[in-house]
Design an enzyme around this catalytic site. Structure first.
Site, short mmCIF file in Angstrom:
data_model
loop_
_atom_site.label_atom_id
_atom_site.label_comp_id
_atom_site.label_asym_id
_atom_site.label_seq_id
_atom_site.Cartn_x
_atom_site.Cartn_y
_atom_site.Cartn_z
N ASP A 40 63.82 29.44 42.98
CA ASP A 40 63.31 29.90 44.33
C ASP A 40 64.78 30.18 44.74
O ASP A 40 66.29 29.62 44.87
CB ASP A 40 63.04 28.80 44.87
CG ASP A 40 61.50 28.69 45.36
OD1 ASP A 40 61.24 29.18 44.38
OD2 ASP A 40 61.30 28.04 46.47
N CYS A 65 59.63 31.01 53.44
CA CYS A 65 59.33 30.51 54.28
C CYS A 65 60.13 29.05 54.44
O CYS A 65 61.39 29.13 53.36
CB CYS A 65 58.45 29.26 53.01
SG CYS A 65 56.69 30.32 52.60
N TYR A 97 49.63 22.99 39.30
CA TYR A 97 50.93 22.40 40.02
C TYR A 97 51.03 21.24 40.72
O TYR A 97 52.76 20.77 40.74
CB TYR A 97 52.02 23.94 40.36
CG TYR A 97 51.57 24.12 41.13
CD1 TYR A 97 52.32 23.48 43.01
CD2 TYR A 97 50.91 25.15 41.97
CE1 TYR A 97 51.96 24.50 43.17
CE2 TYR A 97 50.35 25.79 43.08
CZ TYR A 97 51.58 24.85 43.73
OH TYR A 97 51.45 25.93 44.84
N ASN A 108 56.04 33.21 65.06
CA ASN A 108 56.95 33.72 65.53
C ASN A 108 58.10 33.21 66.49
O ASN A 108 57.38 32.34 67.37
CB ASN A 108 56.51 34.67 66.10
CG ASN A 108 56.35 35.47 64.20
OD1 ASN A 108 56.26 35.18 63.33
ND2 ASN A 108 55.19 37.38 64.61
N HIS A 149 54.94 34.82 61.34
CA HIS A 149 54.92 35.90 60.11
C HIS A 149 56.37 34.88 59.19
O HIS A 149 56.69 35.63 58.09
CB HIS A 149 56.18 37.45 60.45
CG HIS A 149 54.88 38.81 60.77
ND1 HIS A 149 55.01 38.32 62.03
CD2 HIS A 149 54.53 39.28 60.06
CE1 HIS A 149 53.69 39.32 62.20
NE2 HIS A 149 53.61 39.67 61.36
N GLU A 187 60.41 32.51 46.78
CA GLU A 187 60.30 32.72 45.11
C GLU A 187 61.20 34.00 44.17
O GLU A 187 60.77 35.19 45.18
CB GLU A 187 58.79 32.47 44.27
CG GLU A 187 58.31 31.31 44.90
CD GLU A 187 57.26 31.94 46.39
OE1 GLU A 187 56.26 30.74 46.94
OE2 GLU A 187 58.14 33.23 47.12
#
Length: 224
Positions: A40, A65, A97, A108, A149, A187
């Site tokens: 990341d 994120c 995982y 937002n 978002h 990522e």
């Protein structure tokens, strides 16, 4: 390279990562080959400019994120989405995982327009960093709206002792760098395969861009 030399290199990478984060610079973190196996691109949330969002879109390509510590998330009354989502898709949510997802709400900032532009997401993210410094649920509700978002991630209650994901790794780095308890993770994906960018390619990107690459195992050894 001998084992002792490798250990010294990894120790230097952790120190370099902490120093870079303290300066507001991004760091590349690879979690583990036997976990997600992903690298990341990680930023202190307060340092995410519109240009940083552009970089995450173009150079990383994953989901942008904001990871928040359990303390902050609890103060802001942020749930784990899996626990509050009332829909059949939330049932039997097994992950290959990990035991559970860190996803919480999407938000937002109320001063954004659509919320998706680089300027809008930067504003939302920077304001999340500010909220993390003095978490107040009423002020948070007044400043942000859901859905939005920017995806929020809630860290495990005991951090790396509970979970060894990018959420917890990024927040451990933020704590060591004396940054707010809010870090952005995205990522890195491979343009050719569409899969996670291999660690060797992530290291090469870090070298080209003058960024620090660090293994999650090295952070665990230092911070767990």
């Amino acid at each position: 390279m001998s084992r002792s030399e490798e250990t010294a290199v990894e120790a230097d990478s952790v120190a370099d990562a902490v120093a870079a984060f303290a300066r507001g610079e991004p760091v590349l973190i690879h979690d583990a080959a036997d976990r997600e196996g992903e690298t990341d691109l990680v930023y202190p949330a307060g340092a995410v400019s519109p240009e940083a969002v552009t970089r995450m879109r173009n150079d990383a390509g994953g989901l942008v994120c904001v990871a928040l510590s359990d303390r902050v998330a609890d103060a802001l009354e942020l749930p784990f989405m899996q626990e509050v989502l009332d829909h059949p898709t939330a049932a039997d949510h097994d992950l290959a995982y990990d035991e559970r997802s860190s996803f919480s709400l999407t938000v937002n900032h109320r001063d954004t327009f659509t919320g998706i532009t680089d300027d809008d997401r930067s504003l939302t993210i920077q304001e999340l960093a500010a909220a993390a410094t003095d978490p107040d649920p009423e002020a948070f509700s007044e400043a942000f709206r859901s859905p939005g978002h920017v995806h929020l991630l809630r860290a495990a209650p005991d951090g790396l002792s509970d979970r060894e994901g990018h959420t917890e790794l990024a927040l451990a780095l933020a704590a060591a760098a004396d940054q707010p308890e809010a870090a952005v993770v995205c990522e890195m994906l491979d343009d050719e395969t569409g899969a996670a960018l291999p660690p060797a390619a992530a290291r090469a990107y870090a070298d080209r861009e003058g960024l620090v690459y660090v293994e999650g195992a090295s952070l665990l050894e230092r911070f767990e």
